[in-house]
Design an enzyme around this catalytic site. Structure first.
Site, short mmCIF file in Angstrom:
data_model
loop_
_atom_site.label_atom_id
_atom_site.label_comp_id
_atom_site.label_asym_id
_atom_site.label_seq_id
_atom_site.Cartn_x
_atom_site.Cartn_y
_atom_site.Cartn_z
N ALA A 64 84.61 -82.50 30.34
CA ALA A 64 83.83 -83.33 29.92
C ALA A 64 82.96 -83.99 31.20
O ALA A 64 83.86 -84.03 32.27
CB ALA A 64 84.33 -84.33 28.90
N GLY A 107 87.43 -80.50 28.53
CA GLY A 107 86.79 -80.29 27.48
C GLY A 107 86.01 -78.88 27.39
O GLY A 107 85.84 -78.23 26.37
N GLU A 110 88.74 -76.83 25.75
CA GLU A 110 88.63 -76.95 24.25
C GLU A 110 87.37 -76.48 23.46
O GLU A 110 87.61 -75.96 22.62
CB GLU A 110 88.53 -78.63 24.23
CG GLU A 110 89.96 -79.35 24.64
CD GLU A 110 89.90 -80.82 24.85
OE1 GLU A 110 89.12 -81.61 25.49
OE2 GLU A 110 90.75 -81.48 23.80
N GLU A 130 93.27 -83.34 31.88
CA GLU A 130 93.11 -84.82 31.39
C GLU A 130 94.20 -85.89 32.04
O GLU A 130 93.71 -87.01 32.35
CB GLU A 130 92.83 -85.05 29.91
CG GLU A 130 91.59 -84.72 29.61
CD GLU A 130 91.77 -82.92 29.25
OE1 GLU A 130 92.61 -82.40 29.47
OE2 GLU A 130 90.97 -82.37 28.28
N1 CO8 Z 1 82.76 -84.10 35.42
C1 CO8 Z 1 81.77 -84.39 36.56
N2 CO8 Z 1 81.41 -83.79 37.76
C2 CO8 Z 1 82.30 -82.68 37.84
C3 CO8 Z 1 83.27 -82.29 37.03
C4 CO8 Z 1 83.49 -83.12 35.67
N3 CO8 Z 1 84.43 -82.74 34.85
N4 CO8 Z 1 83.94 -81.30 37.51
C5 CO8 Z 1 83.48 -80.99 38.65
N5 CO8 Z 1 82.29 -82.03 38.77
C6 CO8 Z 1 81.43 -81.84 40.12
C7 CO8 Z 1 82.08 -82.75 41.18
O1 CO8 Z 1 82.07 -84.04 41.02
C8 CO8 Z 1 81.27 -82.15 42.56
O2 CO8 Z 1 80.05 -83.04 42.37
P1 CO8 Z 1 79.36 -83.39 43.79
O3 CO8 Z 1 79.04 -82.28 44.60
O4 CO8 Z 1 78.21 -84.26 43.35
O5 CO8 Z 1 80.59 -83.93 44.41
C9 CO8 Z 1 80.78 -80.70 41.74
O6 CO8 Z 1 81.05 -80.89 40.42
C10 CO8 Z 1 81.65 -79.74 42.24
O7 CO8 Z 1 83.02 -79.80 42.25
P2 CO8 Z 1 84.04 -79.97 43.52
O8 CO8 Z 1 83.55 -80.36 44.67
O9 CO8 Z 1 85.25 -80.92 42.97
O10 CO8 Z 1 84.57 -78.43 43.44
P3 CO8 Z 1 85.90 -77.93 43.99
O11 CO8 Z 1 85.68 -76.26 43.83
O12 CO8 Z 1 86.37 -78.62 44.96
O13 CO8 Z 1 86.98 -78.34 42.68
C11 CO8 Z 1 87.58 -78.27 40.15
C12 CO8 Z 1 86.65 -77.54 41.44
C13 CO8 Z 1 89.19 -78.19 40.58
C14 CO8 Z 1 87.27 -77.76 38.82
C15 CO8 Z 1 87.24 -79.83 40.21
O14 CO8 Z 1 85.97 -80.18 40.34
C16 CO8 Z 1 87.80 -80.62 39.17
O15 CO8 Z 1 88.94 -80.97 39.13
N6 CO8 Z 1 86.77 -80.99 38.40
C17 CO8 Z 1 87.14 -81.97 36.95
C18 CO8 Z 1 88.31 -81.15 36.31
C19 CO8 Z 1 88.55 -82.34 35.02
O16 CO8 Z 1 89.39 -83.33 35.42
N7 CO8 Z 1 88.30 -81.92 33.85
C20 CO8 Z 1 88.59 -82.72 32.77
C21 CO8 Z 1 87.58 -83.82 32.57
S1 CO8 Z 1 88.05 -84.85 31.31
C22 CO8 Z 1 87.80 -84.09 29.74
O17 CO8 Z 1 87.37 -82.91 29.82
C23 CO8 Z 1 88.12 -84.71 28.33
C24 CO8 Z 1 87.56 -84.04 27.43
C25 CO8 Z 1 87.80 -84.72 26.05
C26 CO8 Z 1 86.59 -84.18 25.13
C27 CO8 Z 1 85.42 -84.63 25.40
C28 CO8 Z 1 84.84 -85.85 24.76
C29 CO8 Z 1 83.94 -86.74 25.49
#
Ligand code: CO8
Length: 256
Positions: A64, A107, A110, A130
């Site tokens: 998400a 998400g 999911e 999460e």
């Molecule tokens: N949300 C928003 N932005 C994101 C997300 C995300 N989930 N994932 C990555 N991005 C963005 C980063 O902020 C970054 O943006 P910017 O260039 O502006 O800084 C860009 O994408 C590239 O990401 P990274 O620089 O972090 O790329 P890396 O290759 O270094 O890392 C990862 C990749 C490991 C995937 C890392 O981006 C990461 O950990 N992302 C978050 C993963 C996460 O925590 N996901 C769970 C989110 S919560 C959720 O999904 C709850 C679901 C519940 C149901 C939904 C109901 C609302």
């Protein structure tokens, strides 16, 4: 018409591509609305027999959109985030296959688990991270992953947030096939080919009935299956399927 997804039709195969590459296809509310509208259209389109949900080579979806989680408190989420669009994915009537390359996290994982099957590229990474954000999966992860890989393994992934590589996912039954990332979408299209000429009503009933195995106890599930079995005897497709077999020809199912 759509800003966050790309919709394509390749003959009888519908493809919905999540398209926010700069944020690894983070699933914001607008994107999920668009997915739900695209699914509505494809469900009504009699020419579409199967749908593939995919992202790009780097990410199916990294979860998400976390930027939407900054301000809301519990009541805001309760009243404003009702998950209708997410539920739409799980209630889609035609075969729906996730084609996952790169990250399928939170998400994103999911969403893939709401599909009927998952074809994964050899660079795919799954996870429910999460917990690292101080929350838990909210779109079915605690339930669907637990049913897929059993309690102790699900606990390991959901309590630590660690990632699951694609071969581990394959061994645990999370994904149906692992294919080269270079042509993962083509391979997914090849994978779904067998579904295209199937009987549309029986396919819808079959996926509904399999899903009931997650919701009902065995006795209720068997009763449900039996009723659906009887129901299919009222379709022209059943007459066509049986006749074609007896006449030693290929069936021509019309979805009637
Ligand atoms: N949300 C928003 N932005 C994101 C997300 C995300 N989930 N994932 C990555 N991005 C963005 C980063 O902020 C970054 O943006 P910017 O260039 O502006 O800084 C860009 O994408 C590239 O990401 P990274 O620089 O972090 O790329 P890396 O290759 O270094 O890392 C990862 C990749 C490991 C995937 C890392 O981006 C990461 O950990 N992302 C978050 C993963 C996460 O925590 N996901 C769970 C989110 S919560 C959720 O999904 C709850 C679901 C519940 C149901 C939904 C109901 C609302």
């Amino acid at each position: 018409m759509f800003e966050n997804i790309i919709v394509e039709k390749d003959g009888p195969i519908g493809v919905i591509r999540l398209n926010r590459p700069r944020v690894l296809n983070a699933l914001n509310r607008q994107l999920m609305k668009e997915v739900s509208i695209a699914l509505d259209d494809m469900e009504k389109d009699e020419g579409i027999k199967v749908v593939i949900l995919t992202g790009n080579e780097k990410a199916f979806a990294a979860g998400a959109d976390v930027s939407e989680f900054k301000d809301p408190k519990g009541p805001d989420m309760l009243f404003n985030y009702r998950f209708f669009e997410w539920e739409r994915v799980a209630t889609f009537l035609k075969p729906l296959v996730a084609s996952v390359a790169g990250y399928a996290l939170g998400g994103g994982f999911e969403l893939a688990m709401m599909c009927d099957m998952i074809v994964a590229a050899d660079n795919a990474v799954f996870g429910q991270p999460e917990i690292k954000l101080g929350i838990i999966p909210g779109a079915g992860g605690t339930q669907r992953l637990t049913r897929l890989i059993e309690k102790h393994r699900a606990m390991e992934y959901i309590l630590t947030g660690k990632f699951m590589d694609v071969w581990k996912a394959y061994r645990m039954g999370v994904v149906n096939r692992v294919v080269p990332v270079e042509n993962y979408l083509e391979e997914t299209k090849r994978f779904v080919k067998d579904l295209i000429s199937g009987p549309p009503i029986a396919l819808a009933v079959a996926k509904d009935t399999v899903n009931k195995a997650y919701e009902l106890n065995l006795r209720e599930g068997l009763d449900y299956e039996r009723k659906m079995f009887y129901f299919l005897f009222s379709t022209q497709d059943k007459d066509e399927g049986i006749s074609a077999f007896l006449e030693k020809r290929r069936p021509d199912f019309k979805g009637r």
